[in-house]
Design an enzyme around this catalytic site. Structure first.
Site, mmCIF file in Angstrom:
data_model
loop_
_atom_site.group_PDB
_atom_site.id
_atom_site.type_symbol
_atom_site.label_atom_id
_atom_site.label_comp_id
_atom_site.label_asym_id
_atom_site.label_seq_id
_atom_site.Cartn_x
_atom_site.Cartn_y
_atom_site.Cartn_z
ATOM 1 N N VAL A 8 0.849 -1.201 0.000
ATOM 2 C CA VAL A 8 0.000 0.000 0.000
ATOM 3 C C VAL A 8 0.877 1.241 0.000
ATOM 4 O O VAL A 8 1.649 1.461 0.933
ATOM 5 C CB VAL A 8 -0.928 0.034 1.238
ATOM 6 C CG1 VAL A 8 -1.859 1.229 1.170
ATOM 7 C CG2 VAL A 8 -1.720 -1.249 1.360
ATOM 8 N N ILE B 224 5.641 4.609 1.649
ATOM 9 C CA ILE B 224 5.011 5.286 2.799
ATOM 10 C C ILE B 224 4.654 4.231 3.854
ATOM 11 O O ILE B 224 3.947 3.282 3.550
ATOM 12 C CB ILE B 224 3.717 6.026 2.378
ATOM 13 C CG1 ILE B 224 4.004 7.029 1.266
ATOM 14 C CG2 ILE B 224 3.071 6.706 3.568
ATOM 15 C CD1 ILE B 224 2.748 7.702 0.697
ATOM 16 N N GLY C 233 8.481 2.088 -7.315
ATOM 17 C CA GLY C 233 9.904 2.158 -7.647
ATOM 18 C C GLY C 233 10.694 1.218 -6.762
ATOM 19 O O GLY C 233 10.258 0.862 -5.655
ATOM 20 N N GLU D 164 2.115 1.364 -17.741
ATOM 21 C CA GLU D 164 2.323 0.078 -18.414
ATOM 22 C C GLU D 164 1.800 0.149 -19.841
ATOM 23 O O GLU D 164 0.967 1.005 -20.171
ATOM 24 C CB GLU D 164 1.528 -1.023 -17.684
ATOM 25 C CG GLU D 164 1.836 -1.168 -16.209
ATOM 26 C CD GLU D 164 3.140 -1.904 -15.955
ATOM 27 O OE1 GLU D 164 3.593 -2.629 -16.856
ATOM 28 O OE2 GLU D 164 3.705 -1.727 -14.858
ATOM 29 N N LYS E 50 -5.491 -1.306 -3.142
ATOM 30 C CA LYS E 50 -4.865 -0.707 -1.958
ATOM 31 C C LYS E 50 -5.923 -0.202 -0.980
ATOM 32 O O LYS E 50 -5.771 -0.327 0.235
ATOM 33 C CB LYS E 50 -3.931 0.419 -2.385
ATOM 34 C CG LYS E 50 -2.768 -0.085 -3.246
ATOM 35 C CD LYS E 50 -2.064 1.067 -3.933
ATOM 36 C CE LYS E 50 -1.017 0.567 -4.916
ATOM 37 N NZ LYS E 50 -0.538 1.635 -5.800
ATOM 38 N N GLY F 122 7.907 5.307 -19.073
ATOM 39 C CA GLY F 122 7.924 4.164 -18.152
ATOM 40 C C GLY F 122 7.077 4.370 -16.908
ATOM 41 O O GLY F 122 7.118 3.574 -15.974
HETATM 42 N N1 LIG Z 1 7.306 -2.073 -9.124
HETATM 43 C C1 LIG Z 1 6.868 -1.330 -8.114
HETATM 44 O O1 LIG Z 1 7.218 -0.163 -8.000
HETATM 45 C C2 LIG Z 1 5.952 -1.936 -7.088
HETATM 46 C C3 LIG Z 1 5.484 -1.125 -6.036
HETATM 47 C C4 LIG Z 1 4.671 -1.683 -5.050
HETATM 48 C C5 LIG Z 1 4.312 -3.008 -5.139
HETATM 49 N N2 LIG Z 1 4.752 -3.769 -6.186
HETATM 50 C C6 LIG Z 1 4.372 -5.181 -6.238
HETATM 51 O O2 LIG Z 1 5.543 -5.968 -6.131
HETATM 52 C C7 LIG Z 1 5.374 -7.157 -6.865
HETATM 53 C C8 LIG Z 1 6.515 -7.295 -7.865
HETATM 54 O O3 LIG Z 1 6.493 -6.206 -8.754
HETATM 55 P P1 LIG Z 1 7.714 -5.897 -9.752
HETATM 56 O O4 LIG Z 1 7.439 -4.547 -10.305
HETATM 57 O O5 LIG Z 1 9.002 -6.144 -9.088
HETATM 58 O O6 LIG Z 1 7.444 -6.984 -10.878
HETATM 59 P P2 LIG Z 1 8.443 -7.440 -12.038
HETATM 60 O O7 LIG Z 1 9.531 -6.454 -12.247
HETATM 61 O O8 LIG Z 1 7.604 -7.837 -13.186
HETATM 62 O O9 LIG Z 1 9.122 -8.760 -11.431
HETATM 63 C C9 LIG Z 1 8.436 -9.968 -11.290
HETATM 64 C C10 LIG Z 1 9.441 -11.060 -10.965
HETATM 65 O O10 LIG Z 1 8.719 -12.264 -10.792
HETATM 66 C C11 LIG Z 1 9.356 -13.302 -11.526
HETATM 67 N N3 LIG Z 1 8.356 -14.264 -11.951
HETATM 68 C C12 LIG Z 1 7.252 -14.065 -12.683
HETATM 69 N N4 LIG Z 1 6.582 -15.211 -12.855
HETATM 70 C C13 LIG Z 1 7.304 -16.168 -12.222
HETATM 71 C C14 LIG Z 1 7.154 -17.563 -12.064
HETATM 72 N N5 LIG Z 1 6.116 -18.209 -12.579
HETATM 73 N N6 LIG Z 1 8.085 -18.223 -11.359
HETATM 74 C C15 LIG Z 1 9.139 -17.571 -10.820
HETATM 75 N N7 LIG Z 1 9.339 -16.251 -10.938
HETATM 76 C C16 LIG Z 1 8.424 -15.566 -11.636
HETATM 77 C C17 LIG Z 1 10.011 -12.620 -12.726
HETATM 78 O O11 LIG Z 1 11.076 -13.427 -13.174
HETATM 79 P P3 LIG Z 1 12.040 -12.985 -14.390
HETATM 80 O O12 LIG Z 1 12.729 -11.746 -13.939
HETATM 81 O O13 LIG Z 1 12.981 -14.115 -14.553
HETATM 82 O O14 LIG Z 1 11.132 -12.773 -15.567
HETATM 83 C C18 LIG Z 1 10.467 -11.304 -12.085
HETATM 84 O O15 LIG Z 1 11.734 -11.454 -11.519
HETATM 85 C C19 LIG Z 1 3.980 -7.070 -7.491
HETATM 86 O O16 LIG Z 1 3.045 -7.709 -6.660
HETATM 87 C C20 LIG Z 1 3.715 -5.592 -7.526
HETATM 88 O O17 LIG Z 1 2.329 -5.275 -7.503
HETATM 89 C C21 LIG Z 1 5.573 -3.264 -7.158
#
Ligand SMILES: NC(=O)c1ccc[n+]([C@@H]2O[C@H](COP(=O)([O-])OP(=O)(O)OC[C@H]3O[C@@H](n4cnc5c(N)ncnc54)[C@H](OP(=O)(O)O)[C@@H]3O)[C@@H](O)[C@H]2O)c1
Length: 432
Positions: A134, A138, A304, A192, A207, A189
């Site tokens: 969330v 923060i 981020g 999406e 959230k 970026g």
């Molecule tokens: N990005 C943000 O700023 C942010 C902020 C708050 C919350 N979140 C949350 O944090 C989580 C991750 O976000 P992210 O932005 O880091 O996502 P991301 O960059 O797309 O990373 C996802 C990771 O999961 C791995 N993955 C996907 N499917 C898989 C599978 N079947 N088996 C094993 N590994 C798998 C991917 O592997 P590969 O790298 O090998 O493809 C990648 O390393 C999400 O729930 C998102 O909502 C993200």
């Protein structure tokens, strides 16, 4: 010195790699704060060969994150894969079933399965932590669970999606329309390729469902959130808002009312004098109104690698210190079923923009509909005069029932002189 906290990280994308970097760079600081080391000893992602810019040489690699959650010799599994079902859910369930604490940043998962996961974690006697889910960096989960524990929270609201806030900010600054600014946000970026989760309000609703549970002591109930996104907000609305002394923000709002708890995500007009009106760009903010503390405003980066890793690290520090509290403040068995007030019972003020053919009698027709539906007008604004041509007319109302407003808008839309569907934005009354 206590034994190190052994950590498995499932998912090494933006957040996962960011977390590993933080844990490596801050290793000494964290060790001194926890009186034990925090060590990543197992990792899993899809592509073993991808260079993630961090040193993973001391961690055991698992092709399957579920197998890692079951078999790795760790104390805590950090789920950073994402998605409301599938592998992310399996990883959390397997980790809990095997007596390991779980940390996740996955708001979609928690919005849909938060109560069930909290129940399972309690039964297994392990922690379930999700500060990063969330508002990113923060620390609002901790604030609600601990800092504001002495308060009954009457209302909690916030800017919960940085992409939408960036788009609305850019629209205001540049005067451009939604679709043009969205294109830019995608190339930078900030949005999406498929932006619907963000711009249609779903991410903010995930959230909000979590915040509502934390603040109101009820089960997480995503399906009861009323959701509208920002696609229909036009440059014209933003300019009129400015003229009337408002900013347009996509807010997530949970509020106790006599009819139950409102849970709603939609564009709002907020007075320029309120703190939240000045939260711009990709920043997030959450405002909590407590009965003893008054209004508390929290602002920071909502996404981020750095901010999100910071929030995950805070959860790991709690676990390393042995702090264990119910995931949603109350034990899962004590969370009340969510009692959500239907949107047609919402009471508030409204901004309405009409495109009307500029001819005598039009305003009288509109006023007559509002009178019939008992909607009391506060102001009317007509800037241009162009006899026989469509011109914008803006109306603001006093407090009225949503159901009355909705009926009035249908009838106004049916008038011959109205050339496009009326646009409505709710005006939210907030503390300064
Ligand atoms: N990005 C943000 O700023 C942010 C902020 C708050 C919350 N979140 C949350 O944090 C989580 C991750 O976000 P992210 O932005 O880091 O996502 P991301 O960059 O797309 O990373 C996802 C990771 O999961 C791995 N993955 C996907 N499917 C898989 C599978 N079947 N088996 C094993 N590994 C798998 C991917 O592997 P590969 O790298 O090998 O493809 C990648 O390393 C999400 O729930 C998102 O909502 C993200």
């Amino acid at each position: 010195m206590t034994a190190p906290l052994k950590i498995a990280v499932a998912g090494l994308g933006t957040v996962g790699a960011g977390l590993v970097r933080l844990l490596q760079q801050q290793a000494e600081l964290l060790e001194s704060r926890c009186s034990r080391r925090l060590e990543v000893t197992a990792v899993s992602a899809r592509d073993r060969d991808r260079n993630r810019g961090v040193d993973l040489s001391t961690a055991e690699w698992f092709d399957s994150p579920e197998a890692m959650a079951r078999d790795a010799d760790v104390d805590v599994v950090v789920e950073l894969i994402g998605g409301e079902n599938g592998v992310a859910k399996d990883v959390c369930e397997v980790a809990i079933a095997n007596g390991r604490a779980v940390v996740t940043a996955n708001k979609a998962l928690l919005a849909h399965h938060g109560t069930a996961l909290a129940r399972a974690a309690e039964e297994a006697g392990v922690a379930l932590c999700y500060e990063a889910a969330v508002a990113g960096g923060i620390p609002i989960v901790k604030a609600l669970r601990e800092g504001l524990a002495g308060n009954r929270v009457e209302r909690i609201y916030g800017i919960l999606n940085g992409t939408c806030n960036y788009i609305l900010t850019e629209m205001r600054v540049s005067g451009r329309e939604f679709s043009e600014v969205l294109d830019d946000a995608q190339s930078l970026g900030y949005a999406e390729t498929d932006p619907s989760f963000d711009v249609d309000g779903i991410d903010a609703a995930h959230k909000l469902a979590i915040l509502t549970s934390l603040a109101m002591g009820c089960e997480v109930d995503f399906d009861s959130v009323h959701i509208e996104g920002i696609r229909h907000v036009s440059a014209q609305d933003i300019a009129f808002a400015d003229e009337l002394g408002y900013r347009i923000k996509l807010l997530g709002i949970a509020r106790r009312t006599a009819d139950g708890t409102e849970q709603r995500v939609h564009p709002c007009m907020v007075r320029l004098e309120t703190p939240i009106a000045h939260v711009e760009g990709v920043y997030n903010a959450v405002v909590a109104d407590g009965d003893f503390v008054g209004t508390c405003v929290f602002e920071g980066r909502g996404a981020g690698a750095g901010p999100t890793a910071s929030a995950v690290a805070a959860d790991l520090v709690d676990i390393a210190r042995g702090v264990q509290v119910p995931a949603f403040v109350l034990p899962a068995a004590k969370l009340a079923p969510s009692h959500t007030s239907p949107m047609d019972r919402h009471q508030g003020a409204y901004y309405v923009r009409l495109m009307v053919v500029d001819r005598p009698g039009v305003i009288a027709d509109v006023s007559a509909v509002l009178r019939d539906e008992q909607v009391s007008m506060e102001s009317m604004l007509q800037r241009a005069r162009a006899p026989g041509e469509p011109v914008p007319v803006v109306i603001t109302t006093h407090q009225t029932r949503e159901a009355s407003m909705a009926r009035a808008l249908v009838r106004i839309g049916d008038l011959d002189s109205i050339v496009e569907s009326p646009r409505m934005i709710r005006i939210e009354t907030l503390e300064r």
